[in-house]
Design a protein around this motif. Sequence first.
Motif, mmCIF file in Angstrom:
data_model
loop_
_atom_site.group_PDB
_atom_site.id
_atom_site.type_symbol
_atom_site.label_atom_id
_atom_site.label_comp_id
_atom_site.label_asym_id
_atom_site.label_seq_id
_atom_site.Cartn_x
_atom_site.Cartn_y
_atom_site.Cartn_z
ATOM 1 N N THR A 1 56.332 12.439 -3.579
ATOM 2 C CA THR A 1 56.314 10.975 -3.628
ATOM 3 C C THR A 1 54.978 10.494 -4.185
ATOM 4 O O THR A 1 53.911 10.973 -3.782
ATOM 5 C CB THR A 1 56.526 10.377 -2.228
ATOM 6 O OG1 THR A 1 57.710 10.937 -1.657
ATOM 7 C CG2 THR A 1 56.666 8.871 -2.307
ATOM 8 N N LEU A 2 55.051 9.536 -5.102
ATOM 9 C CA LEU A 2 53.864 8.876 -5.626
ATOM 10 C C LEU A 2 53.634 7.597 -4.822
ATOM 11 O O LEU A 2 54.412 6.647 -4.895
ATOM 12 C CB LEU A 2 54.051 8.540 -7.116
ATOM 13 C CG LEU A 2 52.936 7.747 -7.787
ATOM 14 C CD1 LEU A 2 51.642 8.540 -7.822
ATOM 15 C CD2 LEU A 2 53.337 7.325 -9.196
ATOM 16 N N GLU A 3 52.569 7.600 -4.019
ATOM 17 C CA GLU A 3 52.238 6.452 -3.177
ATOM 18 C C GLU A 3 51.087 5.691 -3.821
ATOM 19 O O GLU A 3 50.018 6.247 -4.060
ATOM 20 C CB GLU A 3 51.857 6.896 -1.765
ATOM 21 C CG GLU A 3 52.991 7.606 -1.033
ATOM 22 C CD GLU A 3 52.579 8.038 0.366
ATOM 23 O OE1 GLU A 3 51.363 7.986 0.656
ATOM 24 O OE2 GLU A 3 53.459 8.427 1.150
ATOM 25 N N LEU A 4 51.313 4.416 -4.114
ATOM 26 C CA LEU A 4 50.322 3.585 -4.787
ATOM 27 C C LEU A 4 49.964 2.382 -3.914
ATOM 28 O O LEU A 4 50.792 1.884 -3.149
ATOM 29 C CB LEU A 4 50.838 3.093 -6.145
ATOM 30 C CG LEU A 4 51.124 4.163 -7.206
ATOM 31 C CD1 LEU A 4 51.729 3.530 -8.442
ATOM 32 C CD2 LEU A 4 49.846 4.918 -7.566
ATOM 33 N N ALA A 5 48.727 1.934 -4.066
ATOM 34 C CA ALA A 5 48.250 0.722 -3.407
ATOM 35 C C ALA A 5 47.340 -0.003 -4.386
ATOM 36 O O ALA A 5 46.826 0.593 -5.337
ATOM 37 C CB ALA A 5 47.523 1.040 -2.108
ATOM 38 N N THR A 6 47.143 -1.295 -4.167
ATOM 39 C CA THR A 6 46.364 -2.106 -5.102
ATOM 40 C C THR A 6 45.245 -2.830 -4.361
ATOM 41 O O THR A 6 45.346 -3.121 -3.158
ATOM 42 C CB THR A 6 47.249 -3.144 -5.810
ATOM 43 O OG1 THR A 6 47.866 -3.989 -4.822
ATOM 44 C CG2 THR A 6 48.299 -2.464 -6.645
ATOM 45 N N LEU A 7 44.175 -3.107 -5.090
ATOM 46 C CA LEU A 7 43.055 -3.883 -4.592
ATOM 47 C C LEU A 7 42.789 -5.001 -5.594
ATOM 48 O O LEU A 7 42.614 -4.744 -6.782
ATOM 49 C CB LEU A 7 41.808 -3.005 -4.422
ATOM 50 C CG LEU A 7 40.556 -3.689 -3.873
ATOM 51 C CD1 LEU A 7 40.809 -4.196 -2.466
ATOM 52 C CD2 LEU A 7 39.368 -2.738 -3.903
ATOM 53 N N GLY A 8 42.762 -6.229 -5.111
ATOM 54 C CA GLY A 8 42.649 -7.374 -6.012
ATOM 55 C C GLY A 8 43.948 -8.150 -6.016
ATOM 56 O O GLY A 8 44.819 -7.966 -5.152
ATOM 57 N N ASP A 9 44.092 -9.017 -6.995
ATOM 58 C CA ASP A 9 45.286 -9.861 -7.079
ATOM 59 C C ASP A 9 46.394 -9.132 -7.844
ATOM 60 O O ASP A 9 46.936 -9.638 -8.824
ATOM 61 C CB ASP A 9 44.940 -11.186 -7.755
ATOM 62 C CG ASP A 9 45.824 -12.322 -7.237
ATOM 63 O OD1 ASP A 9 46.829 -12.005 -6.563
ATOM 64 O OD2 ASP A 9 45.527 -13.490 -7.488
ATOM 65 N N LEU A 10 46.719 -7.919 -7.395
ATOM 66 C CA LEU A 10 47.787 -7.107 -7.966
ATOM 67 C C LEU A 10 48.834 -6.842 -6.900
ATOM 68 O O LEU A 10 48.524 -6.778 -5.709
ATOM 69 C CB LEU A 10 47.235 -5.776 -8.496
ATOM 70 C CG LEU A 10 46.069 -5.848 -9.499
ATOM 71 C CD1 LEU A 10 45.560 -4.456 -9.804
ATOM 72 C CD2 LEU A 10 46.506 -6.537 -10.773
#
Length: 423
Positions: free
Chosen positions: A224-233
């Motif tokens: 599984t590719l687990e992604l998270a964002t920082l900022g207004d994304l």
Amino acid sequence: ASSKADDRPPLRKYLLEGNFYLGAVIANTLVKLAFRHNALDSNLPQQNSFCAEVMLIIASIVHLGKSGLPQKAMTDDDYDRMMLCLQVVSERTPDLASVFIDQCRGSLSHMLAAKAEEEEALRRDHKSAKVVEHVDDHIIFSHLTKGSDPSSSDDIFDLSMSMAVSGGKKEGIDLSSSKLSKVTQLTGFSDPVYAEAYVHINQYDIVLDVLIVNQTSDTLQNCTLELATLGDLKLVEKPQPVVLAPHDFCNIKANVKVASTENGFIFGNIVYDVKGSTSDRNVVILNDIHVDIMDYIVPASCTDLEFRQMWMEFEWENKVTVNTHMTELKAYLDYLCKSTNMKCLTPEKALVGSGDYMAANLYARSIFGEDALANLSIEKPIDNPDSAVTGHIRIRAKSQGMAISLGDKINKVQKATIKSVGA
């Protein structure tokens, strides 16, 4: 209350609203009137009386600005200008009279003539512009014509050029622009799972095409590719788990929505289970993907009045100190405009020539309709031509994120110039 506010005299209304740029203009105009009055009236008591009345008006405007009654406080620039006018009226030397009466008018005439020449040049360029595409011409999208049949493309010249550049068109190969320049390596070559991502920025969203390679001899389950964002994304949907055979690979796509103009980061990890193993899930941490603000900023133009109005309205300001080894004022301005995608609003004729200081206004707009303003004030000692440029850059924007991100970008490009000169 609104009807009473409308009944106030316009001048008092503007000053109470905090528009003290108007107060600086009034002070400047009163100084010119005082000099013209003194040139016409040789009676010394009358001259002193008129100049005293002028100083009283200017001092009253300054006192109002410092009293705290207006909605917005007086800026330091307006305060300095009005105090300068007070000092000029008190001294009243012939040199100062020449500056305010003759040289100021000459500078204004020169500026208006330069602006008229610039508008005329733009009008000539617009008239001489050739038609690139006519109204009823066909539009060819090269990215949509991937077939190997030459008849699928109307433009045989583009097809021949593509074949010449790529060394011949092979079956199933897309001749569009290479993706290698936009590939970001996410893991190391020695990691059990290798991953790299092609980052495609399409205005309002970011498409991540992630290549995942199983470098082990085991079958990886629930990879599984687990992604998270920082900022207004914002991540639109989570990628689905996949099963990778030994030394197998697959491509996983993820969409990230962009809501505003500011720097952002995409980070995450790859989680997988090894078939037949009783241990816990394995995790491979990915490198961060940096989303640059420059991908959303384009140069734009506005009038001086619009720039001044936005400068007063925008409340977020970021002041950046100039830190560079560059020795030319104009060269630093050109480098800054090129690196930040901002357009210089100051006319070119106002920037030519040699001097020990320079001031310029920069403006840009994001694809989301957000405005970014910058005021560049730089100088260098005139007796030391080899000294570095010093000064500061004031950035103003409606949102805090855009002002901070643009300041970080300027600091980054300044460090790049220092490293290049040091190398």
